[in-house]
Design a protein around this motif. Sequence first.
Motif, PDB file in Angstrom:
ATOM      1  N   THR A 110     -12.179  11.064 -20.669  1.00 46.66           N
ATOM      2  CA  THR A 110     -11.400  10.365 -21.697  1.00 46.66           C
ATOM      3  C   THR A 110     -10.236   9.590 -21.102  1.00 46.66           C
ATOM      4  OG1 THR A 110     -10.099  12.370 -22.099  1.00 46.66           O
ATOM      5  CG2 THR A 110     -12.018  11.991 -23.503  1.00 46.66           C
ATOM      6  N   TRP A 111      -9.626  10.112 -20.016  1.00 47.46           N
ATOM      7  CA  TRP A 111      -8.562   9.333 -19.378  1.00 47.46           C
ATOM      8  C   TRP A 111      -9.012   8.689 -18.074  1.00 47.46           C
ATOM      9  CZ3 TRP A 111      -6.654  10.287 -14.528  1.00 47.46           C
ATOM     10  CH2 TRP A 111      -6.795  11.577 -13.988  1.00 47.46           C
ATOM     11  N   VAL A 112      -9.904   9.338 -17.350  1.00 50.49           N
ATOM     12  CA  VAL A 112     -10.386   8.736 -16.100  1.00 50.49           C
ATOM     13  C   VAL A 112     -11.074   7.401 -16.385  1.00 50.49           C
ATOM     14  CG1 VAL A 112     -11.945   9.037 -14.135  1.00 50.49           C
ATOM     15  CG2 VAL A 112     -10.597  10.975 -14.961  1.00 50.49           C
ATOM     16  N   GLY A 113     -11.743   7.315 -17.535  1.00 50.76           N
ATOM     17  CA  GLY A 113     -12.431   6.076 -17.890  1.00 50.76           C
ATOM     18  C   GLY A 113     -11.501   4.901 -18.128  1.00 50.76           C
ATOM     19  N   LYS A 114     -10.198   5.159 -18.218  1.00 53.44           N
ATOM     20  CA  LYS A 114      -9.225   4.076 -18.397  1.00 53.44           C
ATOM     21  C   LYS A 114      -8.822   3.424 -17.074  1.00 53.44           C
ATOM     22  CE  LYS A 114      -7.120   6.245 -22.481  1.00 53.44           C
ATOM     23  NZ  LYS A 114      -5.866   6.806 -23.056  1.00 53.44           N
ATOM     24  N   VAL A 115      -9.285   3.968 -15.959  1.00 52.82           N
ATOM     25  CA  VAL A 115      -8.936   3.413 -14.648  1.00 52.82           C
ATOM     26  C   VAL A 115      -9.782   2.169 -14.416  1.00 52.82           C
ATOM     27  CG1 VAL A 115      -8.837   3.827 -12.166  1.00 52.82           C
ATOM     28  CG2 VAL A 115      -8.335   5.692 -13.764  1.00 52.82           C
ATOM     29  N   ILE A 116      -9.207   1.004 -14.651  1.00 53.47           N
ATOM     30  CA  ILE A 116      -9.948  -0.249 -14.501  1.00 53.47           C
ATOM     31  C   ILE A 116      -9.852  -0.808 -13.086  1.00 53.47           C
ATOM     32  CG2 ILE A 116      -9.737  -0.837 -16.944  1.00 53.47           C
ATOM     33  CD1 ILE A 116      -7.436  -2.724 -16.168  1.00 53.47           C
ATOM     34  N   ALA A 117      -8.945  -0.297 -12.280  1.00 48.82           N
ATOM     35  CA  ALA A 117      -8.796  -0.788 -10.912  1.00 48.82           C
ATOM     36  C   ALA A 117     -10.036  -0.443 -10.096  1.00 48.82           C
ATOM     37  CB  ALA A 117      -7.564  -0.172 -10.249  1.00 48.82           C
ATOM     38  N   PRO A 149      -1.831   0.572 -15.618  1.00 53.94           N
ATOM     39  CA  PRO A 149      -2.754  -0.310 -14.901  1.00 53.94           C
ATOM     40  C   PRO A 149      -2.119  -1.592 -14.382  1.00 53.94           C
ATOM     41  CG  PRO A 149      -3.175  -0.372 -17.269  1.00 53.94           C
ATOM     42  CD  PRO A 149      -2.226   0.763 -17.026  1.00 53.94           C
ATOM     43  N   GLU A 150      -1.040  -2.013 -15.026  1.00 55.94           N
ATOM     44  CA  GLU A 150      -0.383  -3.256 -14.616  1.00 55.94           C
ATOM     45  C   GLU A 150       0.320  -3.131 -13.267  1.00 55.94           C
ATOM     46  OE1 GLU A 150       2.718  -0.733 -16.454  1.00 55.94           O
ATOM     47  OE2 GLU A 150       0.628  -1.200 -16.923  1.00 55.94           O
ATOM     48  N   ARG A 151       0.493  -1.893 -12.769  1.00 56.05           N
ATOM     49  CA  ARG A 151       1.200  -1.686 -11.501  1.00 56.05           C
ATOM     50  C   ARG A 151       0.243  -1.445 -10.325  1.00 56.05           C
ATOM     51  NH1 ARG A 151       6.593  -0.630 -12.659  1.00 56.05           N
ATOM     52  NH2 ARG A 151       6.902  -1.337 -10.511  1.00 56.05           N
ATOM     53  N   VAL A 152      -1.057  -1.443 -10.612  1.00 57.39           N
ATOM     54  CA  VAL A 152      -2.022  -0.987  -9.612  1.00 57.39           C
ATOM     55  C   VAL A 152      -3.038  -2.080  -9.299  1.00 57.39           C
ATOM     56  CG1 VAL A 152      -3.754   0.766  -9.079  1.00 57.39           C
ATOM     57  CG2 VAL A 152      -1.747   1.376 -10.462  1.00 57.39           C
ATOM     58  N   ASP A 153      -3.250  -2.320  -8.000  1.00 56.50           N
ATOM     59  CA  ASP A 153      -4.290  -3.254  -7.566  1.00 56.50           C
ATOM     60  C   ASP A 153      -5.604  -2.512  -7.338  1.00 56.50           C
ATOM     61  OD1 ASP A 153      -2.949  -5.691  -7.670  1.00 56.50           O
ATOM     62  OD2 ASP A 153      -1.987  -5.360  -5.747  1.00 56.50           O
ATOM     63  N   ARG A 154      -5.715  -1.814  -6.217  1.00 55.54           N
ATOM     64  CA  ARG A 154      -6.911  -1.030  -5.915  1.00 55.54           C
ATOM     65  C   ARG A 154      -6.512   0.416  -5.647  1.00 55.54           C
ATOM     66  NH1 ARG A 154     -11.986  -3.912  -3.458  1.00 55.54           N
ATOM     67  NH2 ARG A 154     -11.917  -5.802  -4.713  1.00 55.54           N
ATOM     68  N   VAL A 155      -7.494   1.291  -5.767  1.00 54.23           N
ATOM     69  CA  VAL A 155      -7.231   2.725  -5.697  1.00 54.23           C
ATOM     70  C   VAL A 155      -8.174   3.379  -4.694  1.00 54.23           C
ATOM     71  CG1 VAL A 155      -7.530   4.870  -7.006  1.00 54.23           C
ATOM     72  CG2 VAL A 155      -6.318   2.944  -8.040  1.00 54.23           C
ATOM     73  N   ARG A 206       3.393  -4.507  -7.905  1.00 53.57           N
ATOM     74  CA  ARG A 206       2.036  -3.981  -7.905  1.00 53.57           C
ATOM     75  C   ARG A 206       1.698  -3.507  -6.499  1.00 53.57           C
ATOM     76  NH1 ARG A 206      -1.605  -5.446 -11.961  1.00 53.57           N
ATOM     77  NH2 ARG A 206      -3.339  -5.348 -10.482  1.00 53.57           N
ATOM     78  N   ALA A 207       0.799  -2.532  -6.418  1.00 60.30           N
ATOM     79  CA  ALA A 207       0.442  -2.003  -5.100  1.00 60.30           C
ATOM     80  C   ALA A 207      -0.954  -1.407  -5.131  1.00 60.30           C
ATOM     81  CB  ALA A 207       1.452  -0.937  -4.656  1.00 60.30           C
ATOM     82  N   HIS A 208      -1.587  -1.383  -3.953  1.00 58.31           N
ATOM     83  CA  HIS A 208      -2.729  -0.512  -3.753  1.00 58.31           C
ATOM     84  C   HIS A 208      -2.185   0.911  -3.646  1.00 58.31           C
ATOM     85  CE1 HIS A 208      -5.124  -4.030  -2.981  1.00 58.31           C
ATOM     86  NE2 HIS A 208      -4.529  -4.310  -1.835  1.00 58.31           N
ATOM     87  N   LEU A 209      -2.916   1.865  -4.190  1.00 56.09           N
ATOM     88  CA  LEU A 209      -2.504   3.268  -4.135  1.00 56.09           C
ATOM     89  C   LEU A 209      -3.597   4.083  -3.472  1.00 56.09           C
ATOM     90  CD1 LEU A 209      -1.084   3.781  -7.762  1.00 56.09           C
ATOM     91  CD2 LEU A 209       0.162   3.066  -5.705  1.00 56.09           C
ATOM     92  N   SER A 210      -3.224   4.877  -2.474  1.00 55.87           N
ATOM     93  CA  SER A 210      -4.169   5.786  -1.818  1.00 55.87           C
ATOM     94  C   SER A 210      -3.558   7.172  -1.809  1.00 55.87           C
ATOM     95  CB  SER A 210      -4.458   5.322  -0.378  1.00 55.87           C
ATOM     96  OG  SER A 210      -5.357   6.211   0.260  1.00 55.87           O
ATOM     97  N   GLY A 211      -4.240   8.106  -2.455  1.00 57.92           N
ATOM     98  CA  GLY A 211      -3.703   9.456  -2.549  1.00 57.92           C
ATOM     99  C   GLY A 211      -4.694  10.487  -2.078  1.00 57.92           C
ATOM    100  N   GLU A 212      -4.173  11.483  -1.387  1.00 53.17           N
ATOM    101  CA  GLU A 212      -4.992  12.589  -0.866  1.00 53.17           C
ATOM    102  C   GLU A 212      -4.735  13.838  -1.714  1.00 53.17           C
ATOM    103  OE1 GLU A 212      -5.066  16.346   1.099  1.00 53.17           O
ATOM    104  OE2 GLU A 212      -3.243  15.142   1.350  1.00 53.17           O
ATOM    105  N   SER A 213      -5.802  14.516  -2.118  1.00 50.49           N
ATOM    106  CA  SER A 213      -5.701  15.762  -2.862  1.00 50.49           C
ATOM    107  C   SER A 213      -4.875  15.560  -4.140  1.00 50.49           C
ATOM    108  CB  SER A 213      -5.121  16.854  -1.965  1.00 50.49           C
ATOM    109  OG  SER A 213      -5.290  18.135  -2.524  1.00 50.49           O
ATOM    110  N   LEU A 266       0.861  -1.184   0.000  1.00 52.29           N
ATOM    111  CA  LEU A 266       0.000   0.000   0.000  1.00 52.29           C
ATOM    112  C   LEU A 266       0.894   1.230   0.000  1.00 52.29           C
ATOM    113  CD1 LEU A 266      -2.613   1.650   0.338  1.00 52.29           C
ATOM    114  CD2 LEU A 266      -2.464   1.211   2.810  1.00 52.29           C
ATOM    115  N   VAL A 267       0.724   2.082  -1.008  1.00 52.74           N
ATOM    116  CA  VAL A 267       1.521   3.304  -1.132  1.00 52.74           C
ATOM    117  C   VAL A 267       0.607   4.506  -0.919  1.00 52.74           C
ATOM    118  CG1 VAL A 267       3.067   4.654  -2.601  1.00 52.74           C
ATOM    119  CG2 VAL A 267       3.074   2.145  -2.742  1.00 52.74           C
ATOM    120  N   LEU A 268       1.070   5.439  -0.078  1.00 56.90           N
ATOM    121  CA  LEU A 268       0.305   6.620   0.301  1.00 56.90           C
ATOM    122  C   LEU A 268       0.941   7.864  -0.312  1.00 56.90           C
ATOM    123  CD1 LEU A 268      -0.035   5.800   4.121  1.00 56.90           C
ATOM    124  CD2 LEU A 268      -1.686   5.269   2.308  1.00 56.90           C
TER     125      LEU A 268
END
Length: 295
Positions: free
Chosen positions: A225-232, A130-136, A109-116, A45-47
Amino acid sequence: MTDVTAIPEHVSIWGELADVDHVLKHVQVDGVRTRVLQAGAGDELVLLHGTGGHLEAYARDIAGLARYFHVTAYDMVGHGWSDLPDTPYTTAVLSDHLIGLLDALGIERAHLSGESLGGWVVAWTAAFHPERVDRVVLNTPGNIANKPEVMARMSESTRAAVHDPSDEVVRRRVEFLFHHKEMVTDELVNLRRQVYSRPGFRQAVENILVLQDPRVRKDYAWDPTWVGKVIAPTLLLWTDNDPTGGLDEADMLLGWLPDARLHVITDAGHWPQWEKVTQYLDVHRTFLLERRDPE
């Protein structure tokens, strides 16, 4: 007999980390000396912190998250005590730095949690890597609608604090993040003052604030157009008193993201990870550890 009830819930950042096995170090990421804190074991998990911030934004959460995850918090390039290369810190640059950090730390691969701002970088990374990301988790990602008045307020308050890193001015900048402003400690303000007083930070803040310039922002602005590519699988973590964006903006993202849900933490501002620790930890644990049956 000692009255233990007199001890406040939050004593200090060190108090939050005092009983947590952790490592604080610097790693080289494509030539950028990057400050990193790691703790715990389990899924990665990366913050990611926000504009002008640093990894201490998560000081109150490391212990709780480390019970379930191998947690990495870090200072993004041009922030905190990481290096300050003289280049515009666009969303793409910050995302490339994140991918480079994962490579340097051996995290596939990692879960990613970002603020602001961190949420913006997380979403961009999930869309284009997308290959580097589990959940967001997008934690109060802020100003999804690209409102000029929000950009101006962020630029003015951040620039003012860097050019005059006095207690009064920096405290006002930090208080902007909080609904309960009485929770802003001298320690937190002085840490931010120290960051803003670093040699070279006046130039760094100009590179940070390019994303508040509509001319630059248009190439990275939140857009389907790019947000829709987030499959996680994505959690939108909102609050009811976020000064940077309301629930109407959360609804926009829900319409753009293929697999998203919303959770609202009440009685909090832009930093629920500091103001509402229990709720913040609970929602992360529940969402990130959820297992879905394969279709």
